[in-house]
Scaffold this motif. Structure first.
Motif, PDB file in Angstrom:
ATOM      1  N   PRO A 261       0.850  -1.195   0.000  1.00  0.00           N
ATOM      2  CA  PRO A 261       0.000   0.000   0.000  1.00  0.00           C
ATOM      3  C   PRO A 261       0.884   1.243   0.000  1.00  0.00           C
ATOM      4  O   PRO A 261       2.036   1.205   0.396  1.00  0.00           O
ATOM      5  CB  PRO A 261      -0.775  -0.105   1.312  1.00  0.00           C
ATOM      6  N   ASP A 262       0.347   2.324  -0.404  1.00  0.00           N
ATOM      7  CA  ASP A 262       1.096   3.567  -0.503  1.00  0.00           C
ATOM      8  C   ASP A 262       1.553   4.032   0.884  1.00  0.00           C
ATOM      9  O   ASP A 262       0.829   3.906   1.862  1.00  0.00           O
ATOM     10  CB  ASP A 262       0.193   4.626  -1.138  1.00  0.00           C
ATOM     11  N   ILE A 263       2.749   4.572   0.961  1.00  0.00           N
ATOM     12  CA  ILE A 263       3.277   5.089   2.230  1.00  0.00           C
ATOM     13  C   ILE A 263       3.332   6.615   2.202  1.00  0.00           C
ATOM     14  O   ILE A 263       4.112   7.233   2.916  1.00  0.00           O
ATOM     15  CB  ILE A 263       4.664   4.484   2.550  1.00  0.00           C
ATOM     16  N   ALA A 264       2.463   7.200   1.401  1.00  0.00           N
ATOM     17  CA  ALA A 264       2.453   8.660   1.251  1.00  0.00           C
ATOM     18  C   ALA A 264       2.118   9.370   2.555  1.00  0.00           C
ATOM     19  O   ALA A 264       2.635  10.454   2.826  1.00  0.00           O
ATOM     20  CB  ALA A 264       1.462   9.069   0.163  1.00  0.00           C
ATOM     21  N   ILE A 265       1.273   8.799   3.379  1.00  0.00           N
ATOM     22  CA  ILE A 265       0.916   9.445   4.642  1.00  0.00           C
ATOM     23  C   ILE A 265       2.150   9.547   5.540  1.00  0.00           C
ATOM     24  O   ILE A 265       2.401  10.589   6.147  1.00  0.00           O
ATOM     25  CB  ILE A 265      -0.235   8.698   5.339  1.00  0.00           C
ATOM     26  N   SER A 266       2.931   8.479   5.610  1.00  0.00           N
ATOM     27  CA  SER A 266       4.155   8.527   6.413  1.00  0.00           C
ATOM     28  C   SER A 266       5.145   9.531   5.833  1.00  0.00           C
ATOM     29  O   SER A 266       5.844  10.227   6.570  1.00  0.00           O
ATOM     30  CB  SER A 266       4.801   7.145   6.501  1.00  0.00           C
ATOM     31  N   ARG A 267       5.213   9.610   4.516  1.00  0.00           N
ATOM     32  CA  ARG A 267       6.112  10.578   3.859  1.00  0.00           C
ATOM     33  C   ARG A 267       5.706  12.006   4.254  1.00  0.00           C
ATOM     34  O   ARG A 267       6.541  12.820   4.641  1.00  0.00           O
ATOM     35  CB  ARG A 267       6.047  10.423   2.344  1.00  0.00           C
TER      36      ARG A 267
ATOM     37  N   MET B 226       5.793   4.398  12.761  1.00  0.00           N
ATOM     38  CA  MET B 226       6.147   3.040  13.190  1.00  0.00           C
ATOM     39  C   MET B 226       4.994   2.072  12.940  1.00  0.00           C
ATOM     40  O   MET B 226       5.211   0.922  12.561  1.00  0.00           O
ATOM     41  CB  MET B 226       6.565   3.030  14.657  1.00  0.00           C
ATOM     42  N   ALA B 227       3.761   2.528  13.141  1.00  0.00           N
ATOM     43  CA  ALA B 227       2.600   1.676  12.871  1.00  0.00           C
ATOM     44  C   ALA B 227       2.541   1.331  11.383  1.00  0.00           C
ATOM     45  O   ALA B 227       2.211   0.196  11.013  1.00  0.00           O
ATOM     46  CB  ALA B 227       1.321   2.368  13.317  1.00  0.00           C
ATOM     47  N   ASP B 228       2.873   2.295  10.540  1.00  0.00           N
ATOM     48  CA  ASP B 228       2.917   2.037   9.102  1.00  0.00           C
ATOM     49  C   ASP B 228       3.994   1.002   8.777  1.00  0.00           C
ATOM     50  O   ASP B 228       3.807   0.140   7.926  1.00  0.00           O
ATOM     51  CB  ASP B 228       3.183   3.342   8.348  1.00  0.00           C
ATOM     52  N   ALA B 229       5.116   1.066   9.484  1.00  0.00           N
ATOM     53  CA  ALA B 229       6.189   0.089   9.269  1.00  0.00           C
ATOM     54  C   ALA B 229       5.732  -1.310   9.651  1.00  0.00           C
ATOM     55  O   ALA B 229       6.046  -2.291   8.963  1.00  0.00           O
ATOM     56  CB  ALA B 229       7.431   0.484  10.069  1.00  0.00           C
ATOM     57  N   VAL B 230       4.966  -1.433  10.723  1.00  0.00           N
ATOM     58  CA  VAL B 230       4.420  -2.745  11.110  1.00  0.00           C
ATOM     59  C   VAL B 230       3.450  -3.228  10.042  1.00  0.00           C
ATOM     60  O   VAL B 230       3.460  -4.395   9.648  1.00  0.00           O
ATOM     61  CB  VAL B 230       3.734  -2.677  12.496  1.00  0.00           C
ATOM     62  N   ARG B 231       2.612  -2.316   9.552  1.00  0.00           N
ATOM     63  CA  ARG B 231       1.648  -2.686   8.497  1.00  0.00           C
ATOM     64  C   ARG B 231       2.375  -3.167   7.246  1.00  0.00           C
ATOM     65  O   ARG B 231       1.925  -4.089   6.572  1.00  0.00           O
ATOM     66  CB  ARG B 231       0.775  -1.477   8.172  1.00  0.00           C
TER      67      ARG B 231
ATOM     68  N   ALA C 241      14.180  12.353  13.916  1.00  0.00           N
ATOM     69  CA  ALA C 241      13.828  10.937  14.044  1.00  0.00           C
ATOM     70  C   ALA C 241      12.777  10.493  13.036  1.00  0.00           C
ATOM     71  O   ALA C 241      12.872   9.399  12.481  1.00  0.00           O
ATOM     72  CB  ALA C 241      13.331  10.652  15.465  1.00  0.00           C
ATOM     73  N   ASN C 242      11.783  11.324  12.784  1.00  0.00           N
ATOM     74  CA  ASN C 242      10.723  10.919  11.863  1.00  0.00           C
ATOM     75  C   ASN C 242      11.231  10.777  10.438  1.00  0.00           C
ATOM     76  O   ASN C 242      10.838   9.859   9.721  1.00  0.00           O
ATOM     77  CB  ASN C 242       9.554  11.905  11.927  1.00  0.00           C
ATOM     78  N   ARG C 243      12.103  11.668  10.037  1.00  0.00           N
ATOM     79  CA  ARG C 243      12.675  11.560   8.691  1.00  0.00           C
ATOM     80  C   ARG C 243      13.530  10.305   8.587  1.00  0.00           C
ATOM     81  O   ARG C 243      13.463   9.575   7.601  1.00  0.00           O
ATOM     82  CB  ARG C 243      13.487  12.802   8.345  1.00  0.00           C
ATOM     83  N   LYS C 244      14.329  10.035   9.625  1.00  0.00           N
ATOM     84  CA  LYS C 244      15.148   8.813   9.621  1.00  0.00           C
ATOM     85  C   LYS C 244      14.262   7.577   9.561  1.00  0.00           C
ATOM     86  O   LYS C 244      14.547   6.637   8.808  1.00  0.00           O
ATOM     87  CB  LYS C 244      16.026   8.761  10.877  1.00  0.00           C
ATOM     88  N   ASN C 245      13.206   7.571  10.364  1.00  0.00           N
ATOM     89  CA  ASN C 245      12.327   6.407  10.389  1.00  0.00           C
ATOM     90  C   ASN C 245      11.590   6.227   9.066  1.00  0.00           C
ATOM     91  O   ASN C 245      11.416   5.108   8.594  1.00  0.00           O
ATOM     92  CB  ASN C 245      11.354   6.494  11.561  1.00  0.00           C
ATOM     93  N   PHE C 246      11.190   7.332   8.443  1.00  0.00           N
ATOM     94  CA  PHE C 246      10.543   7.200   7.139  1.00  0.00           C
ATOM     95  C   PHE C 246      11.515   6.636   6.106  1.00  0.00           C
ATOM     96  O   PHE C 246      11.146   5.786   5.300  1.00  0.00           O
ATOM     97  CB  PHE C 246       9.976   8.532   6.633  1.00  0.00           C
ATOM     98  N   ARG C 247      12.753   7.093   6.142  1.00  0.00           N
ATOM     99  CA  ARG C 247      13.739   6.578   5.177  1.00  0.00           C
ATOM    100  C   ARG C 247      13.988   5.086   5.372  1.00  0.00           C
ATOM    101  O   ARG C 247      14.172   4.347   4.404  1.00  0.00           O
ATOM    102  CB  ARG C 247      15.032   7.369   5.263  1.00  0.00           C
ATOM    103  N   LEU C 248      14.002   4.632   6.628  1.00  0.00           N
ATOM    104  CA  LEU C 248      14.142   3.191   6.885  1.00  0.00           C
ATOM    105  C   LEU C 248      12.950   2.438   6.312  1.00  0.00           C
ATOM    106  O   LEU C 248      13.108   1.393   5.656  1.00  0.00           O
ATOM    107  CB  LEU C 248      14.270   2.925   8.389  1.00  0.00           C
ATOM    108  N   LEU C 249      11.757   2.955   6.538  1.00  0.00           N
ATOM    109  CA  LEU C 249      10.538   2.336   6.007  1.00  0.00           C
ATOM    110  C   LEU C 249      10.560   2.325   4.485  1.00  0.00           C
ATOM    111  O   LEU C 249      10.319   1.289   3.857  1.00  0.00           O
ATOM    112  CB  LEU C 249       9.312   3.099   6.521  1.00  0.00           C
ATOM    113  N   GLU C 250      10.883   3.459   3.904  1.00  0.00           N
ATOM    114  CA  GLU C 250      10.899   3.582   2.444  1.00  0.00           C
ATOM    115  C   GLU C 250      11.907   2.621   1.819  1.00  0.00           C
ATOM    116  O   GLU C 250      11.621   1.974   0.811  1.00  0.00           O
ATOM    117  CB  GLU C 250      11.220   5.020   2.064  1.00  0.00           C
TER     118      GLU C 250
END
Length: 169
Positions: A16-22, A66-71, A108-117
């Motif tokens: 699914p799209d991760i645009a919301i986390s971005r 983080m919830a998006d990463a679990v999803r 932290a949020n930018r780092k976490n998004f990059r890990l997810l992406e």
């Protein structure tokens, strides 16, 4: 005797799209650029100026990524790294003024998004058949968030107790 045909290739997982986390990472960490620098400031830095309460709000926003990463079923070691980024962010909130400046640099949020992406792009995920993943991942995320919120609670308690002592109550 005829050889068994090779198994069919595993279908590529559609994420699914991760645009919301971005968007969330951008709004919290890079909403406005400081002129003449490559440094961005987001809502996380602004709400972080309110001791304790800002940390609770920031942790809630970080929890969404983080919830998006679990999803997306990112590997547990990636979730652990994301949790570490969240805890560092919470610890920085304890240091008045200097902590807020460090928080702007930590992002932290930018780092976490990059890990997810990166996990999504590289198609790194835990197999859907791994039954324990959901339980471990959710427990891990809840644990990191609980510790971050407990740190924010300690900060609020310390501020209230200090204010009470100053006012002689």
């Amino acid at each position: 005797m005829p050889a068994d045909p090779p198994p069919p290739p595993e279908p590529r997982r559609v994420y699914p799209d991760i645009a919301i986390s971005r968007r969330l990472a951008r709004v919290t960490d890079d909403l406005v650029r400081i002129p003449g620098t490559g440094i961005g400031i987001g809502l996380d830095a602004l709400v972080g100026l309110v001791p304790g309460i800002g940390d609770v709000v920031g942790t809630g926003l970080s929890a969404a990524i983080m919830a998006d990463a679990v999803r997306q079923r990112v590997p547990l070691h990636v979730l652990a790294r994301m949790g570490w980024n969240l805890l560092v962010d919470a610890l920085l909130g304890f240091v008045p003024v200097v902590g807020d400046a460090a928080d702007v640099l930590h992002r932290a949020n930018r780092k976490n998004f990059r890990l997810l992406e990166r996990c999504v792009i590289e198609n790194r995920h835990v197999d859907a058949s791994a039954r324990t993943y959901g339980v471990l991942a959710v427990a891990m995320v809840i644990g990191f968030i609980a510790v971050a919120l407990a740190l924010a609670g300690l900060l609020i308690w310390g501020l209230v107790a200090g204010l009470g002592a100053l006012l002689g109550r």
